[in-house]
Scaffold this active site. Structure first.
Site, PDB file in Angstrom:
ATOM      1  N   CYS A  57     -10.626  12.526 -12.125  1.00 52.86           N
ATOM      2  CA  CYS A  57     -11.396  12.181 -10.913  1.00 52.86           C
ATOM      3  C   CYS A  57     -12.547  13.152 -10.652  1.00 52.86           C
ATOM      4  CB  CYS A  57     -10.484  12.141  -9.690  1.00 52.86           C
ATOM      5  SG  CYS A  57      -9.355  10.754  -9.723  1.00 52.86           S
TER       6      CYS A  57
HETATM    7  N1  COA Z   1       4.865  -0.458   0.602  1.00 50.60           N
HETATM    8  C1  COA Z   1       5.822  -0.106   1.474  1.00 50.60           C
HETATM    9  N2  COA Z   1       6.467   1.079   1.441  1.00 50.60           N
HETATM   10  C2  COA Z   1       6.126   1.924   0.451  1.00 50.60           C
HETATM   11  C3  COA Z   1       5.134   1.629  -0.506  1.00 50.60           C
HETATM   12  C4  COA Z   1       4.502   0.369  -0.404  1.00 50.60           C
HETATM   13  N3  COA Z   1       3.539  -0.003  -1.268  1.00 50.60           N
HETATM   14  N4  COA Z   1       5.006   2.658  -1.351  1.00 50.60           N
HETATM   15  C5  COA Z   1       5.881   3.597  -0.950  1.00 50.60           C
HETATM   16  N5  COA Z   1       6.563   3.161   0.133  1.00 50.60           N
HETATM   17  C6  COA Z   1       7.635   3.866   0.881  1.00 50.60           C
HETATM   18  C7  COA Z   1       8.252   4.974   0.048  1.00 50.60           C
HETATM   19  O1  COA Z   1       9.281   4.472  -0.774  1.00 50.60           O
HETATM   20  C8  COA Z   1       8.767   5.899   1.116  1.00 50.60           C
HETATM   21  O2  COA Z   1       9.982   5.400   1.632  1.00 50.60           O
HETATM   22  P1  COA Z   1      11.145   6.416   2.107  1.00 50.60           P
HETATM   23  O3  COA Z   1      10.543   7.174   3.261  1.00 50.60           O
HETATM   24  O4  COA Z   1      12.242   5.507   2.471  1.00 50.60           O
HETATM   25  O5  COA Z   1      11.413   7.304   0.934  1.00 50.60           O
HETATM   26  C9  COA Z   1       7.718   5.798   2.217  1.00 50.60           C
HETATM   27  O6  COA Z   1       7.062   4.535   2.003  1.00 50.60           O
HETATM   28  C10 COA Z   1       6.701   6.913   2.158  1.00 50.60           C
HETATM   29  O7  COA Z   1       6.224   7.033   0.783  1.00 50.60           O
HETATM   30  P2  COA Z   1       5.366   8.239   0.280  1.00 50.60           P
HETATM   31  O8  COA Z   1       5.096   8.056  -1.171  1.00 50.60           O
HETATM   32  O9  COA Z   1       6.012   9.509   0.691  1.00 50.60           O
HETATM   33  O10 COA Z   1       4.037   7.970   1.137  1.00 50.60           O
HETATM   34  P3  COA Z   1       2.841   8.924   1.407  1.00 50.60           P
HETATM   35  O11 COA Z   1       2.623   8.916   2.866  1.00 50.60           O
HETATM   36  O12 COA Z   1       2.948  10.228   0.716  1.00 50.60           O
HETATM   37  O13 COA Z   1       1.625   8.112   0.746  1.00 50.60           O
HETATM   38  C11 COA Z   1       0.215   8.176  -1.200  1.00 50.60           C
HETATM   39  C12 COA Z   1       1.608   7.857  -0.645  1.00 50.60           C
HETATM   40  C13 COA Z   1       0.258   7.997  -2.708  1.00 50.60           C
HETATM   41  C14 COA Z   1      -0.781   7.211  -0.591  1.00 50.60           C
HETATM   42  C15 COA Z   1      -0.162   9.624  -0.829  1.00 50.60           C
HETATM   43  O14 COA Z   1       0.879  10.495  -1.141  1.00 50.60           O
HETATM   44  C16 COA Z   1      -1.414  10.073  -1.536  1.00 50.60           C
HETATM   45  O15 COA Z   1      -2.474   9.506  -1.415  1.00 50.60           O
HETATM   46  N6  COA Z   1      -1.328  11.195  -2.246  1.00 50.60           N
HETATM   47  C17 COA Z   1      -2.455  11.737  -2.944  1.00 50.60           C
HETATM   48  C18 COA Z   1      -2.652  10.903  -4.152  1.00 50.60           C
HETATM   49  C19 COA Z   1      -3.927  11.224  -4.873  1.00 50.60           C
HETATM   50  O16 COA Z   1      -4.920  11.600  -4.319  1.00 50.60           O
HETATM   51  N7  COA Z   1      -3.889  11.031  -6.150  1.00 50.60           N
HETATM   52  C20 COA Z   1      -5.017  11.244  -6.939  1.00 50.60           C
HETATM   53  C21 COA Z   1      -5.095  10.109  -7.836  1.00 50.60           C
HETATM   54  S1  COA Z   1      -6.352  10.436  -8.972  1.00 50.60           S
END
Ligand code: COA
Length: 374
Positions: A156
Site C-alpha cells: 500500500c
Molecule cells: N459482517 C459482520 N460481522 C463481522 C464481519 C462482517 N463482514 N467481519 C467481522 N465481523 C465480526 C467479527 O467476527 C467480530 O465478531 P466478535 O466480536 O463476535 O468476535 C466483530 O465483527 C468485530 O470484528 P473485528 O475484526 O474485530 O472488527 P474491527 O472493528 O477490527 O474491523 C477491520 C475490522 C478489518 C475493518 C479493521 O480492523 C481494520 O480496518 N484494520 C486495519 C486494516 C488495514 O488497514 N489493513 C491494511 C490493508 S492493506
C-alpha cells in the site's frame, strides 16, 4: 540539486461498481451454500459454519460504502467469488499496463507534458501481473517514452515510495521528469470468500508526473519539499502466492494464504503509532508545524484509522475538508488511495499551502511526502 514538483495526477476508475448491499448478498449466498454443502460436518461439530456478513458492520468498521472493480460478475457469483478476466496474448497490452496508460494520459495532460518530456517510468503497485518483463517497460513502450522503466512493490505504500524514488532521481539529475503509475487490480488477489475482509478492496489506477520544479508547464503543481519512508517487518498482512508456489506440496490447492489475509485488529493498533510517529517526526525535522498544514491526504484503508491518525498528528479532530476521504466510494485501493485523495482534493488550495501525502500498509511500510502548492 534540483527542486522537485508533482505537476500532474490522473486516475483511471473502472465503470463497474459493487455496493455493500450487492457484496453482502453475494457473500451470504456463498456462505449459505457452503454451510449447506458442509451440513453434516457442521452438525457433527467438526467444522464451524461460515457466519453471515452485514452492511451495517462494514460501514461502521471501515466507512466503505462501495468499490469499483474491473469485473463484478465473477466477484458476485457465489459459485465463483473472484473476477474473471479473458486471457490476453503476449502481443496485446496487459491489463495493468492498459489501466496505467489510461491514468498516465490524464496525468500527462494535467502536467502539460507529452511522452517526449518523460525520461523514466516507475510502476509502483502491490502486485504485478507477471514476473517479467516489467509492466513499467510495457507502459513506457505503449506511451512512446524513451529512457528507462522499472517495477517496484511496497504494497500500500508503493506510491509514496515511488514518489520518493522519482524525486531523488530528479534532485540529483538522473532524470528530468518521471511518470509514476499505480495500477491496482486488487480484486485479483483479494479473498472475496472471507467475511472479515471481503469488503475491503477495490480496483483503480493512479498516475503522477514528478519533474524539475524550475521547468514546469502546468499551473497547478506542488513542490515536493521532503519525503520520508519507513519499513518494519510484520506478518500481519500477507499473501503467500509467489513463484515458488508449485515447488511446495499442496501449494497449488485452493489455499486461503494464497490471497490477501490479515489480522485487521493488530494492523490497526500497530500501524497507527508508526504512521503518527513518522509524520510528526518528518514534519518536525522539516520545521513544519502540524498547524501549518492545509491538508492531509492519507492512505484510504479505514475511516476510523484515518480519523485517529489525523487527530494525533494535528492534535485535534481534522475537518472533512482538511483530511478528505475517498474510501467510501473506492474502498481500499492499496497504493492508489492517497493519490486519489490528493488528485480529487488539492486544486482548491492557494499557492503556498502545505500538505502531506501519507500511505501505509503491508510490510509494514509507511511513506510521508510533504508538499507545498507552487
Ligand atoms: N459482517 C459482520 N460481522 C463481522 C464481519 C462482517 N463482514 N467481519 C467481522 N465481523 C465480526 C467479527 O467476527 C467480530 O465478531 P466478535 O466480536 O463476535 O468476535 C466483530 O465483527 C468485530 O470484528 P473485528 O475484526 O474485530 O472488527 P474491527 O472493528 O477490527 O474491523 C477491520 C475490522 C478489518 C475493518 C479493521 O480492523 C481494520 O480496518 N484494520 C486495519 C486494516 C488495514 O488497514 N489493513 C491494511 C490493508 S492493506
Amino acid at each position: 540539486m534540483h527542486k522537485v514538483a508533482i505537476s500532474g495526477t490522473g486516475i483511471f476508475t473502472p465503470d463497474q461498481v459493487i455496493t455493500n448491499a450487492e457484496l453482502v448478498a453475494s457473500y451470504n449466498a456463498y456462505a449459505t451454500g457452503w454451510n449447506q454443502a458442509n451440513g453434516a460436518a457442521i452438525e457433527a461439530g467438526e467444522i464451524e459454519p461460515k457466519p453471515m456478513s452485514s452492511e451495517a458492520f462494514i460501514v461502521k468498521a471501515s466507512g466503505i460504502e462501495r468499490r469499483h472493480v474491473i469485473d463484478k460478475t465473477g466477484v458476485l457469483d457465489p459459485q465463483v467469488m473472484h473476477p474473471i478476466f479473458p486471457e490476453r496474448a503476449d502481443d496485446e497490452l496487459s491489463m495493468m499496463a492498459e489501466i496505467a496508460v489510461a491514468a498516465a494520459k490524464k496525468a500527462l495532460a494535467r502536467a502539460g507534458r507529452n511522452a517526449a518530456d518523460i525520461d523514466a517510468v516507475i510502476c509502483a503497485a502491490s502486485n504485478h501481473e507477471r514476473a517479467y518483463p516489467a509492466v513499467a517497460i510495457e507502459v513506457q513502450q505503449a506511451l512512446g517514452i524513451e529512457g528507462f522503466a522499472f517495477d517496484m512493490n511496497v504494497a500500500c505504500s508503493s506510491a509514496t515510495f515511488g514518489i520518493q524514488a522519482a524525486a531523488d532521481m530528479i534532485r540529483c539529475g538522473t532524470a528530468r521528469a518521471i511518470l509514476m503509475v499505480n495500477p491496482e487490480i486488487t480484486s485479483g488477489h483479494h479473498e472475496w470468500r472471507d467475511r472479515d475482509c471481503h469488503f475491503i478492496f477495490g480496483d483503480v489506477c493512479t498516475a503522477v508526473v514528478v519533474e524539475r520544479a524550475d521547468d514546469l508547464a502546468s499551473g497547478n503543481a506542488w513542490e515536493v519539499l521532503s519525503t520520508r519512508c519507513l519499513t518494519l517487518y510484520s506478518n500481519t498482512i500477507r499473501n503467500n502466492n509467489g513463484f515458488l508456489r508449485r515447488t511446495r506440496v499442496g501449494h497449488m490447492e485452493d489455499r486461503r494464504d494464497m490471497q490477501f489475509y490479515q489480522e485487521g485488529r493488530k494492523v490497526f493498533k500497530q500501524v497507527v503509532p508508526v504512521v503518527v510517529d513518522l509524520m510528526r517526526g518528518h514534519l518536525a525535522d522539516e520545521g513544519v508545524e502540524p498547524a501549518d498544514l492545509a491538508r492531509l491526504w492519507l492512505h484510504q484503508a479505514n475511516k476510523n484509522m484515518n480519523d485517529l491518525i489525523g487527530e494525533k498528528v494535528l492534535g485535534r479532530t481534522p475537518s472533512r475538508t482538511e483530511q478528505p476521504n475517498v474510501l467510501q466510494d473506492y474502498a481500499n485501493t492499496s497504493s492508489a488511495g492517497s493519490i486519489i485523495a490528493f488528485s480529487h482534493y488539492s486544486d482548491d488550495l492557494p499557492s503556498g499551502s502545505l500538505g502531506v501525502i501519507c500511505s501505509f500498509g503491508a510490510g509494514y511500510s509507511a511513506g510521508s511526502v510533504i508538499v507545498r502548492r507552487l
